[in-house]
Design a protein around this motif. Structure first.
Motif, PDB file in Angstrom:
ATOM      1  N   ILE A 157       0.879  -1.176   0.000  1.00  0.00           N
ATOM      2  CA  ILE A 157       0.000   0.000   0.000  1.00  0.00           C
ATOM      3  C   ILE A 157       0.914   1.223   0.000  1.00  0.00           C
ATOM      4  CG2 ILE A 157      -2.107  -1.033   0.883  1.00  0.00           C
ATOM      5  CD1 ILE A 157      -1.238  -0.137   3.713  1.00  0.00           C
ATOM      6  N   TYR A 198       2.410   5.152   0.105  1.00  0.00           N
ATOM      7  CA  TYR A 198       2.303   6.364   0.921  1.00  0.00           C
ATOM      8  C   TYR A 198       1.700   7.465   0.059  1.00  0.00           C
ATOM      9  CZ  TYR A 198       5.684   4.403   4.276  1.00  0.00           C
ATOM     10  OH  TYR A 198       6.322   3.632   5.196  1.00  0.00           O
ATOM     11  N   HIS A 215       5.110   3.009  -8.687  1.00  0.00           N
ATOM     12  CA  HIS A 215       3.808   2.553  -8.189  1.00  0.00           C
ATOM     13  C   HIS A 215       3.000   1.917  -9.321  1.00  0.00           C
ATOM     14  CE1 HIS A 215       4.516   5.945  -5.153  1.00  0.00           C
ATOM     15  NE2 HIS A 215       4.491   4.851  -4.426  1.00  0.00           N
ATOM     16  N   GLU A 228       4.318  -1.628 -10.128  1.00  0.00           N
ATOM     17  CA  GLU A 228       3.892  -2.664  -9.178  1.00  0.00           C
ATOM     18  C   GLU A 228       2.424  -3.038  -9.371  1.00  0.00           C
ATOM     19  OE1 GLU A 228       5.509  -2.536  -5.122  1.00  0.00           O
ATOM     20  OE2 GLU A 228       3.437  -2.482  -4.445  1.00  0.00           O
ATOM     21  N   ASP A 240      -1.329   3.773   2.367  1.00  0.00           N
ATOM     22  CA  ASP A 240      -0.762   3.662   3.714  1.00  0.00           C
ATOM     23  C   ASP A 240      -0.663   5.086   4.265  1.00  0.00           C
ATOM     24  OD1 ASP A 240       0.816   3.077   5.906  1.00  0.00           O
ATOM     25  OD2 ASP A 240       2.543   2.360   4.747  1.00  0.00           O
ATOM     26  N   GLY A 282       8.183  -3.963  -3.484  1.00  0.00           N
ATOM     27  CA  GLY A 282       9.486  -3.580  -4.030  1.00  0.00           C
ATOM     28  C   GLY A 282      10.608  -4.015  -3.105  1.00  0.00           C
ATOM     29  N   ASP A 333      12.908  -2.539  -1.607  1.00  0.00           N
ATOM     30  CA  ASP A 333      13.290  -1.725  -0.445  1.00  0.00           C
ATOM     31  C   ASP A 333      12.498  -2.054   0.812  1.00  0.00           C
ATOM     32  OD1 ASP A 333      11.058  -0.727  -1.848  1.00  0.00           O
ATOM     33  OD2 ASP A 333      11.256   1.258  -0.949  1.00  0.00           O
ATOM     34  N   VAL A 335      12.232   0.578 -11.115  1.00  0.00           N
ATOM     35  CA  VAL A 335      12.238   1.151 -12.454  1.00  0.00           C
ATOM     36  C   VAL A 335      13.129   2.384 -12.397  1.00  0.00           C
ATOM     37  CG1 VAL A 335      10.866   2.114 -14.318  1.00  0.00           C
ATOM     38  CG2 VAL A 335       9.868   0.391 -12.806  1.00  0.00           C
TER      39      VAL A 335
HETATM   40  O1  ME8 Z   1       6.910   1.589   0.875  1.00  0.00           O
HETATM   41  N1  ME8 Z   1      10.341   1.229  -9.004  1.00  0.00           N
HETATM   42  O2  ME8 Z   1       5.138   2.896   0.166  1.00  0.00           O
HETATM   43  P1  ME8 Z   1       5.791   3.612  -1.098  1.00  0.00           P
HETATM   44  C1  ME8 Z   1       9.599   0.189  -8.614  1.00  0.00           C
HETATM   45  N2  ME8 Z   1       3.814   2.425   2.361  1.00  0.00           N
HETATM   46  N3  ME8 Z   1       8.914   0.143  -7.457  1.00  0.00           N
HETATM   47  C2  ME8 Z   1       8.980   1.198  -6.656  1.00  0.00           C
HETATM   48  C3  ME8 Z   1       9.735   2.344  -6.997  1.00  0.00           C
HETATM   49  C4  ME8 Z   1      10.441   2.335  -8.245  1.00  0.00           C
HETATM   50  N4  ME8 Z   1      11.155   3.346  -8.693  1.00  0.00           N
HETATM   51  N5  ME8 Z   1       9.598   3.228  -5.987  1.00  0.00           N
HETATM   52  C5  ME8 Z   1       8.779   2.652  -5.065  1.00  0.00           C
HETATM   53  C6  ME8 Z   1       5.782   2.039   1.027  1.00  0.00           C
HETATM   54  N6  ME8 Z   1       8.409   1.446  -5.463  1.00  0.00           N
HETATM   55  C7  ME8 Z   1       4.920   1.561   2.187  1.00  0.00           C
HETATM   56  C8  ME8 Z   1       4.481   0.130   1.923  1.00  0.00           C
HETATM   57  S1  ME8 Z   1       3.137  -2.101   2.535  1.00  0.00           S
HETATM   58  C9  ME8 Z   1       2.410  -2.721   3.896  1.00  0.00           C
HETATM   59  C10 ME8 Z   1       3.612  -0.482   2.993  1.00  0.00           C
HETATM   60  C11 ME8 Z   1       7.528   0.486  -4.758  1.00  0.00           C
HETATM   61  O3  ME8 Z   1       4.718   4.508  -1.616  1.00  0.00           O
HETATM   62  C12 ME8 Z   1       7.982   0.204  -3.337  1.00  0.00           C
HETATM   63  O4  ME8 Z   1       9.024  -0.719  -3.348  1.00  0.00           O
HETATM   64  O5  ME8 Z   1       7.102   4.209  -0.747  1.00  0.00           O
HETATM   65  C13 ME8 Z   1       6.711  -0.329  -2.715  1.00  0.00           C
HETATM   66  O6  ME8 Z   1       6.542  -1.705  -2.968  1.00  0.00           O
HETATM   67  C14 ME8 Z   1       5.623   0.475  -3.441  1.00  0.00           C
HETATM   68  O7  ME8 Z   1       6.237   1.047  -4.591  1.00  0.00           O
HETATM   69  C15 ME8 Z   1       5.028   1.568  -2.568  1.00  0.00           C
HETATM   70  O8  ME8 Z   1       6.075   2.433  -2.120  1.00  0.00           O
END
Ligand code: ME8
Length: 518
Positions: A13, A15, A24, A27, A52, A263, A265, A295
């Motif tokens: 979920i 942020y 985002h 994914e 989230d 992801g 991280d 990405v």
């Molecule tokens: O981590 N390429 O939220 P988020 C691919 N709220 N995937 C990416 C990316 C990129 N450049 N940047 C981010 C959070 N992501 C938490 C998660 S789950 C219970 C809580 C992916 O908005 C990242 O790895 O920072 C994550 O899976 C998703 O986008 C949301 O990232």
């Protein structure tokens, strides 16, 4: 009640402290492709995504913008929801962690951990990264130019406050046993190894509440404390099934999840904290956590506003079309590795595989049928070795795709499908149906039948990745609406001779880059 096997898949979920970006979108598209694949394969799918919304990062961003965290969450959560629509995501629910159902579920979860004797009150003193919403041990931080940074390169601040702790240290052996006994729990394999060595190096108890801000889920019976945002965030996956509030509810059967797609991280939160919380709450564990890569912009740079290389998913879709972008991201980037995204690379890939590949094959073969076979699918004559081999390759695809998609190897499933497109191109060129028109029209009909049948199967298999374009392809071969799932692949669903076809319209136009402006 459905007698289909339940299949539960989730994205992380996001942020909503900013607008959605290409990561985002990536994914969500990947998870959507997996959800659609399982639906077409006869499973009862529950596909969840959402936002989230608590935590310090949200509160700080809101303050900077001069609005309340509620307003910030509402505004950007709507952007994420809108992105889902633009991406044609087939999620069955969209969870917001500010919803009452989620607060209730988190408090039940907390009480279960407490009832199990895993929560105690103490005081916390240590480093915290607001950007990562993560605690770091001193040896995971380093000081550069007078600023201290945590493990993922984000600044940390010193935090000292009264806090509840979760006895994570008590779960070290149980977690190692889990990774051992359920080797598929973490994918890809490199990530599994990283996590195993992290857990082997020793786990400390985890601070799970905060008192210095209040934007979160209140701790039961101690409202001065809000839950650490990751306790709240991870619980979303159970909240959405309703299991914690009604174990006989309609979605309770979906827990445990079949796959959490996240992801790279945030793998530690999902494969260390989350299973430990679930073990403590005496709930079954998800079957798999799969971490995809990032990405990156052209040249492998991390996208950032200051570098001016941020790719906006909405602009890309506007420019190339949705299915082209879905296809590019799924085909070009090995799922689990980092990958690049640039306009040039997208153009090359979609022209090669879509316009010149499946699009061209469909339009050449089907327009020949319309012109030369009275607009009807011809009746095949006796099949030659080459025809049988061609059909056998198409019939075998579902097994390969099932296997690859079962391991989240989305790019490999697509590569297998495209390899059959190329094989069909060679078959078509080798059989020369245009030359047979005069010499042996019956044989021409057989070749066209075989080709159209392969197009049908490819269109069915491409639906999870490019839902709209595949529907157009299936319309071109006049596949009936109720014969488009995977049960109709292979021999059982063969095209019916005599079915009337319309003249094909192009499904994948050739991409021509706009002329560079001087
Ligand atoms: O981590 N390429 O939220 P988020 C691919 N709220 N995937 C990416 C990316 C990129 N450049 N940047 C981010 C959070 N992501 C938490 C998660 S789950 C219970 C809580 C992916 O908005 C990242 O790895 O920072 C994550 O899976 C998703 O986008 C949301 O990232």
């Amino acid at each position: 009640m459905s007698d289909k096997t339940p299949f539960y898949i989730t994205t992380a979920i996001s942020y909503p402290n900013g607008k959605p970006h290409i990561g985002h979108a990536y994914e969500l598209i990947a998870t959507d492709a997996m959800a659609r694949f399982q639906r077409l394969d006869g499973k009862d799918v529950f596909f969840l995504t959402g936002t989230d919304e608590h935590g310090q990062k949200m509160q700080q961003t809101a303050r900077k913008e001069g609005i309340s965290p509620e307003e910030l969450a509402e505004r950007n959560s709507n952007e994420f929801r809108a992105m889902g629509k633009v991406l044609n995501a087939s999620n069955d629910d969209f969870i917001r962690t500010t919803e009452p159902r989620h607060h209730e579920a988190c408090q039940i979860m907390w009480n279960r951990l407490a009832d199990n004797g895993d929560i105690y009150k103490d005081s916390y003193a240590g480093w915290y990264s607001v950007r990562d919403e993560a605690y770091y041990a001193e040896d995971e931080t380093e000081v550069r130019d007078g600023v201290r940074y945590g493990g993922q390169g984000t600044p940390v601040e010193w935090v000292e406050e009264s806090s509840y702790f979760f006895k994570l240290s008590a779960y070290q052996d149980r977690l190692l046993k889990l990774y051992e006994e359920q080797p598929d729990f973490i994918g890809p394999a490199e990530r599994r190894n990283e996590i195993i060595s992290f857990v082997k190096s020793g786990l400390k108890d985890l601070s799970i509440s905060r008192t210095t801000f209040d934007w979160g889920v209140k701790v039961p019976n101690d409202p001065e404390h809000v839950m650490y945002v990751w306790v709240d965030a991870l619980t979303n996956y159970v909240t959405a099934t309703g299991l914690l509030t009604d174990e006989n509810g309609p979605r309770a059967k979906f827990w445990p999840a079949d796959a959490h797609i996240i992801g790279k991280d945030i793998i530690r939160f999902h494969t260390v904290y989350w299973p430990a919380f679930l073990m403590s709450a005496k709930l079954p564990l998800p079957k798999r956590v799969y971490a995809h890569g990032f990405v990156l912009a052209k040249g492998g740079e991390k996208m950032s506003k200051s570098l001016g290389n941020v790719l906006d998913p909405f602009e890309l879709i506007e420019h190339f079309g949705l299915d082209a972008i879905r296809y590019y991201l799924m085909r070009e980037i090995s799922f689990g590795q980092d990958g690049f995204c640039s306009e040039e690379a997208i153009g090359i890939r979609i022209n090669a595989d879509l316009a010149n590949g499946i699009g061209n094959l469909a339009s050449r073969s089907l327009s020949m049928i319309v012109k030369n076979c009275e607009g009807q699918i011809p009746t095949p004559g006796e099949l030659t070795e080459a025809d049988r081999e061609m059909l056998a390759s198409a019939d075998a695809l579902i097994a390969t795709c099932r296997e690859e998609m079962g391991k989240q190897m989305i790019h490999k499933a697509l590569a297998a499908i495209i390899a059959v497109v190329s094989e069909t191109d060679r078959y078509f060129a080798g059989q020369q149906p245009w030359a047979l028109k005069k010499t042996d029209p019956e044989r021409m009909g057989t070749v066209l039948y075989v080709t159209a049948e392969v197009v049908r199967q490819i269109a069915i298999l491409l639906q999870p990745f490019m839902p709209e374009s595949s529907t157009k392809l299936l319309n071109l071969v006049a596949a009936s609406e109720d014969a488009r799932d995977f049960a109709t692949l292979g021999e059982v669903g063969r095209l019916k001779p005599g079915t009337v076809l319309e003249a094909p319209t192009p499904v994948f136009p050739r991409y021509v880059a706009p002329a560079a402006t001087a």
